[in-house]
Design a protein around this motif. Structure first.
Motif, mmCIF file in Angstrom:
data_model
loop_
_atom_site.group_PDB
_atom_site.id
_atom_site.type_symbol
_atom_site.label_atom_id
_atom_site.label_comp_id
_atom_site.label_asym_id
_atom_site.label_seq_id
_atom_site.Cartn_x
_atom_site.Cartn_y
_atom_site.Cartn_z
ATOM 1 N N GLN A 150 41.807 42.672 36.008
ATOM 2 C CA GLN A 150 41.962 42.414 37.441
ATOM 3 C C GLN A 150 41.495 43.620 38.254
ATOM 4 O O GLN A 150 41.801 44.764 37.911
ATOM 5 N N ARG A 151 40.741 43.339 39.328
ATOM 6 C CA ARG A 151 40.343 44.382 40.277
ATOM 7 C C ARG A 151 41.239 44.320 41.515
ATOM 8 O O ARG A 151 41.729 43.256 41.893
ATOM 9 N N ARG A 152 41.366 45.470 42.182
ATOM 10 C CA ARG A 152 42.188 45.595 43.380
ATOM 11 C C ARG A 152 41.353 46.236 44.483
ATOM 12 O O ARG A 152 40.515 47.105 44.225
ATOM 13 N N ILE A 153 41.590 45.818 45.729
ATOM 14 C CA ILE A 153 40.898 46.416 46.866
ATOM 15 C C ILE A 153 41.855 46.477 48.042
ATOM 16 O O ILE A 153 42.716 45.602 48.216
ATOM 17 N N GLY A 197 32.787 39.049 41.667
ATOM 18 C CA GLY A 197 34.127 38.474 41.579
ATOM 19 C C GLY A 197 34.384 37.626 42.805
ATOM 20 O O GLY A 197 33.516 37.489 43.686
ATOM 21 N N VAL A 198 35.575 37.026 42.860
ATOM 22 C CA VAL A 198 36.004 36.264 44.034
ATOM 23 C C VAL A 198 37.465 36.601 44.301
ATOM 24 O O VAL A 198 38.223 36.942 43.378
ATOM 25 N N LEU A 199 37.879 36.496 45.536
ATOM 26 C CA LEU A 199 39.255 36.817 45.882
ATOM 27 C C LEU A 199 40.181 35.766 45.261
ATOM 28 O O LEU A 199 40.082 34.581 45.552
ATOM 29 N N GLU A 207 46.924 43.036 53.205
ATOM 30 C CA GLU A 207 46.293 44.357 53.136
ATOM 31 C C GLU A 207 45.713 44.667 51.758
ATOM 32 O O GLU A 207 44.883 45.564 51.628
ATOM 33 N N VAL A 208 46.175 43.968 50.727
ATOM 34 C CA VAL A 208 45.736 44.236 49.357
ATOM 35 C C VAL A 208 45.281 42.927 48.729
ATOM 36 O O VAL A 208 45.986 41.919 48.805
ATOM 37 N N SER A 209 44.097 42.935 48.126
ATOM 38 C CA SER A 209 43.566 41.725 47.503
ATOM 39 C C SER A 209 43.125 42.012 46.077
ATOM 40 O O SER A 209 42.880 43.161 45.694
ATOM 41 N N TYR A 210 42.990 40.930 45.307
ATOM 42 C CA TYR A 210 42.633 41.041 43.899
ATOM 43 C C TYR A 210 41.512 40.070 43.551
ATOM 44 O O TYR A 210 41.263 39.087 44.250
ATOM 45 N N SER A 211 40.847 40.371 42.452
ATOM 46 C CA SER A 211 39.878 39.457 41.850
ATOM 47 C C SER A 211 39.961 39.608 40.346
ATOM 48 O O SER A 211 40.088 40.723 39.829
ATOM 49 N N ALA A 212 39.886 38.501 39.646
ATOM 50 C CA ALA A 212 39.730 38.576 38.198
ATOM 51 C C ALA A 212 38.387 39.237 37.891
ATOM 52 O O ALA A 212 37.401 39.048 38.616
ATOM 53 N N VAL A 213 38.353 40.038 36.839
ATOM 54 C CA VAL A 213 37.106 40.658 36.400
ATOM 55 C C VAL A 213 36.160 39.565 35.905
ATOM 56 O O VAL A 213 36.584 38.615 35.225
#
Length: 254
Positions: free
Chosen positions: A193-196, A218-220, A231-237
């Motif tokens: 998982q990625r975080r932004i 990736g996609v949100l 304020e914080v979002s993720y995407s599967a790698v």
């Protein structure tokens, strides 16, 4: 006939190469927003109208009057008819339609119905957040024969990005009539998982493309459905399973 002087031939070849490079640069430049219009990293603002924003659109339930609930983006494919979004945005594919470039109630590139979905078995069976990336094929909802990629172009798909890759997100909050844009450096929340950190990416931005150098990385979605706070979002790698789904949707069997 006299032989052509070698230096003239080299000059003409060099000129042709320079012209080709210039043409390529012009093609690439249309996909990049005006630098003055891009907010600083970590700042979210309304996205201007450019080729990248045109490839991103809102997903609606049935018609444009039904309100939009997710975001999707056109990706490159052999048949020029594929979009990418989060798997959790495709629970009702028979009634979902896509409007690329949607803005303030208008769909300048038409409305497109889903004709097929490509979702990982682990998402279908157990809603595994690591498989919250999906692809779908589309066709013109009005019965036309045009191809969506012919209208707006398509993003390439890229895997194996660095842990700290900088991505640009384009997405539609459910309460907004125009897309938002935010870019920032990502980090790995886990190996899958990625975080932004990007503010104001609220409900409706699920499925938004994460673009690394203009390619879909990736996609949100994923962890917590993409995040429980705006304020914080993720995407599967983008893993091998996601790439296989992309190939299934994008590579023509003909």
């Amino acid at each position: 006939m006299l032989p052509r002087p070698a230096h003239r031939a080299r000059t003409r070849r060099a000129s042709r190469i320079l012209l080709a490079l210039a043409a390529m640069a012009a093609l690439v430049s249309v996909d990049l927003p005006d630098a003055a219009a891009v907010p600083p990293l970590g700042v979210t603002a309304e996205a201007g109208s450019d080729r990248a924003a045109d490839r991103v659109g809102a997903l609606f339930a049935g018609t444009l009057d039904g309100g939009h609930f997710c975001t999707a983006a056109v990706v490159h494919s052999d048949d020029r008819n594929v979009i990418a979004t989060a798997a959790h945005c495709l629970d009702d594919p028979d009634t979902t339609v896509f409007a690329p470039g949607y803005r303030d109630g208008r769909a300048p590139y038409g409305v497109w119905k889903l004709t097929g979905v490509h979702i990982a078995p682990d998402w279908t069976d157990g809603r595994d957040p690591d498989e919250d990336i999906a692809f779908a094929t589309v066709a013109a909802a009005d019965g036309g024969t045009g191809r969506i990629e012919d209208a707006v172009g398509g993003f390439p798909v890229a895997a194996e990005q660095p842990d700290d890759v900088t991505v640009t997100i384009l997405g539609y909050p459910a309460t907004d009539g125009a897309p938002l844009r935010c870019a920032n450096t990502t980090s790995l929340f886990s190996q899958t998982q990625r975080r932004i950190d990007c503010p104001d990416l609220s409900g409706g931005t699920s499925g938004s493309p994460w673009l690394a150098n203009g390619a879909l990385a990736g996609v949100l979605g994923g962890h917590e459905g993409g995040g429980t706070v705006p304020e914080v979002s993720y995407s599967a790698v983008m893993d091998d399973q996601a790439l296989e789904l992309y190939r299934e949707a994008a590579v023509s069997a003909r």
